[in-house]
Scaffold this motif. Sequence first.
Motif, PDB file in Angstrom:
ATOM      1  N   ASN A 181       0.498  -1.447   0.008  1.00 55.80           N
ATOM      2  CA  ASN A 181       0.124   0.008   0.167  1.00 55.80           C
ATOM      3  C   ASN A 181       1.288   1.262  -0.360  1.00 55.80           C
ATOM      4  O   ASN A 181       1.285   1.545   0.751  1.00 55.80           O
ATOM      5  N   THR A 183       1.645   4.899  -0.404  1.00 52.83           N
ATOM      6  CA  THR A 183       1.396   6.302  -0.128  1.00 52.83           C
ATOM      7  C   THR A 183       2.192   7.211  -0.737  1.00 52.83           C
ATOM      8  O   THR A 183       1.748   8.576  -0.230  1.00 52.83           O
ATOM      9  N   TYR A 202       1.889  -0.597   4.412  1.00 55.54           N
ATOM     10  CA  TYR A 202       1.969   0.548   4.295  1.00 55.54           C
ATOM     11  C   TYR A 202       4.191   1.003   3.906  1.00 55.54           C
ATOM     12  O   TYR A 202       4.480   0.395   4.789  1.00 55.54           O
ATOM     13  N   GLN A 204       6.090   4.019   1.829  1.00 54.50           N
ATOM     14  CA  GLN A 204       5.894   5.409   2.374  1.00 54.50           C
ATOM     15  C   GLN A 204       7.524   6.427   2.160  1.00 54.50           C
ATOM     16  O   GLN A 204       8.709   5.945   2.567  1.00 54.50           O
ATOM     17  N   THR A 246       8.565   1.447   5.213  1.00 58.45           N
ATOM     18  CA  THR A 246       7.373   0.394   5.775  1.00 58.45           C
ATOM     19  C   THR A 246       7.376   1.077   6.642  1.00 58.45           C
ATOM     20  O   THR A 246       7.495   0.753   8.310  1.00 58.45           O
ATOM     21  N   LYS A 248       3.644   4.344   8.168  1.00 55.59           N
ATOM     22  CA  LYS A 248       2.562   4.601   8.335  1.00 55.59           C
ATOM     23  C   LYS A 248       2.487   6.061   8.903  1.00 55.59           C
ATOM     24  O   LYS A 248       3.063   6.469  10.218  1.00 55.59           O
ATOM     25  N   ASP A 249       2.659   7.210   8.694  1.00 56.12           N
ATOM     26  CA  ASP A 249       2.191   8.438   9.005  1.00 56.12           C
ATOM     27  C   ASP A 249       3.198   8.425  10.589  1.00 56.12           C
ATOM     28  O   ASP A 249       3.108   8.313  11.567  1.00 56.12           O
ATOM     29  N   PHE A 253       5.767   0.751  10.581  1.00 55.82           N
ATOM     30  CA  PHE A 253       4.652  -0.157   9.975  1.00 55.82           C
ATOM     31  C   PHE A 253       5.036  -1.617   9.791  1.00 55.82           C
ATOM     32  O   PHE A 253       5.534  -1.880   8.897  1.00 55.82           O
ATOM     33  N   GLY A 258      -0.032  -4.441   9.609  1.00 58.16           N
ATOM     34  CA  GLY A 258      -0.998  -5.334   8.492  1.00 58.16           C
ATOM     35  C   GLY A 258      -1.720  -5.927   8.549  1.00 58.16           C
ATOM     36  O   GLY A 258      -2.671  -6.588   8.430  1.00 58.16           O
TER      37      GLY A 258
END
Length: 604
Positions: A181, A183, A202, A204, A246, A248-249, A253, A258
Motif C-alpha cells: 500500500n 502512499t 504501508y 511511504q 515500511t 505509516k504516518d 508499520f 498490517g
Amino acid sequence: MALDLKTKLDKELKDDAEIRNLWLEGIHNRDHRQTFKKINEFYDFIIVGAGTAGCVLARELIYNIPNINILVLEAGPPNIQVNDIMRSPCAYPSVSRTIETDWGYYTENQKMPGIVDPTKEVLNKGINYSRGKVIGGCSTVNAMIYTRGQKADYDLWAAQGPEYKIWDYDHCLEAYKAVENNTRKSPDEEFKKYHGFNGLLYVQDGQNDFDDIIKDVIKVVKNLGIPYNNDFNGVRQNGVGRYQHTMKDGKRFSLADGYLTDALKKVETYPPSKPFDIGSPHGLSDNAAKFVAVNVKSFAHMLNIIWDEEKKDENVAIGVKYFYDGRVHKSFIAPKGEVIICGGAFNSPQILMLSGIGPKNNLEENNIKVRKELPVGRNLFDHPSCCITAKVSVPNSTSTSQLHYSSSGLELGMFYKGDIKGKVPSQEHFLDERPDIQFHGKKNDVLTLVSTLNLPSSVGHLELRSSNPFIHPKIFLNYYEKPDDLYLMMSSLKLSREIFKQPPLSTVWGVESDVDKEMSDEDWEHYIRKKAFSSSHACGTVKMAPESKGGCVNHRLQVYGTKNLRVVDASIFPTIPAGNLNAPTAVVAWKASRLIEEDYKNKA
C-alpha cells in the motif's frame, strides 16, 4: 572493574534464579491443588513463527480458505506497546539486540587464508547477529527500508526448471503489488506500473528533508556520474536517491500491524447454528460446530515436529511440540492440515534438524534420528557490510539532536556496480543496471558511509551445536571467502574515501575520514575484516531447488521426503536478492498462501 562486573552479574543471576524457583514452585503447587482437563489441540494449520512470513501467511490463509483455524506460535513477546520505542523510526538501533526482542545470535570465529596474500592467515571475528524475536519478527525491529532486489534475482530462481516459472519476476511483481500500500503522493505512470496501492503493508516516502550535509553528499556523487533514481523498486535499481520505508504516518508499520492484526479480526464458528464442542476433528460428528480463527501464542518456543510413527517410512508431520507457560505442549493438525515453519534463516533449519531433517553427520553427532538427509543449514547467504566514518569540523552538523522522530537515519540510498579489481568504480560501473553494491549515507555523531555487498559469492552455513532446542546453532558466515567479494567491497570503500575528499564536503564541512592515509590492498583486507558487520539479511538455508541440485524444498516449498510440512520464509531463497529482505520475504509468504490454498482444495 572486571571484579565489580562479575559481582553484579552474579547477583543478577542469583535474583533471576530465586524468581524462577518461586515461579516453578507456584506451578507445582497449583498442579497439586486441582486437576486440569487435558485437551488435545487440533488446528487446520500450525504456523511456527509470527515474523514477516508468519503474519502474511496467517492472514491470507484465514481469509482465502473457508472455515479453517490456525495456530501461530511465536517464541518472543507480543508487540502491543503503544508509542513504545519499538514504534519510533529514529530509535530503531536501540531496539536491535535488546534482550526482550532479539534472539541474541553470535557467529563463529573463522580463520582462513588471506585473499591478497594467501600465504597469510586472516581472521573473521564472530559478530553479533540480530534477529527479531517478537510478534512481527524482524519487521518489528529492522531499519524499515523497502527494497525488493532486481528483476534478474527472481528470473534466476525461475531458471531452475519449468515448474519454477511461478517465481520469475513478473509473477513476483504481481505479489509485490498485492502486498503493498504505497502512499506516494501523485505517483507518475511509470511508478504505478511497479507498485501497489491497496495492500496491507504501508510504504511511504521520507517525512522530512535531507540534512544539508547529506544534500551535499548527493551533489558530490551526482557530479561523479551517479544518476538520480526516484524509485529503487522500479524500472532500474542503480543510482542515488531516497529510500522508501515500511511506515505509516511517520511510525513503523510492521507486517504484524498490517497482516496479523487483520487476520485476528476474523472470529466465528462454523456452522454457526450448531453447538460448539472441543475434540479431535478426526472424530467429531457433523453436529459439532468448529471454531474459525487465528490463535496466537507468544512466548511459545518450538521444540520439534511430531511425526506419525505408524507411517515411519513416509515422514508424515502430524503436529508440533513446544514449550509454553512452563510446560511442554503438543498441538496437532486436522485432516488436510499442514505444519508450516516460518522461523527464518536460522530457526527454520534448526527446527528441521532437531526433527531429523538435515545433514546426516551433524544429526548423528547430536544423537538425533535421521529421517531424511537433506543439506539443511547449507547455502547461507548474507549481505556483509563495512563503513568509513568521518569527522566533520563544522559544529553541530551531525548532532543527533537534529534527528527527526520519523527518520531512521537511513534515508539516503545508492546502488552501483563495484570494480572487480578493487579500484574506484567508473562511470561505466555507475550506469550498469545490475548493481552489486548497496550504499547508505547517515549522520550520527559522525558522517558515515556504509557499503553493503549485495550479490555476494561467498556462502556460509550453520549446524547444530546441540540437540537442546534452547541452544543456538553454530553460524559460519564465511565472509570474503571468495576474492570477488573482497575486491568489490574494497572498490566501494575506496569510492567512499573519494566522496569525502570532494568539495564541498572537504572544504565547507571540513570532512576528514578515518582512512585518509594511503593503504595497500592487504591493508584494506585487514580493515574490511576488522570492521565487518552484517546487514542481518540471512537467507537460503532451506534452499528452494531441485533435490538433485541441493534443494531442501520444492517449488511449492514442501520439504522433500515429508508430507504435510512446508517452510515459508527467507530460508527458502535459492540466491540472495540484491536489497533488503523484508519485502521479498512477505512476497514469498503471499505466494505460498496461494500454493497452500490450491493444495488444500485439491485434497478435498
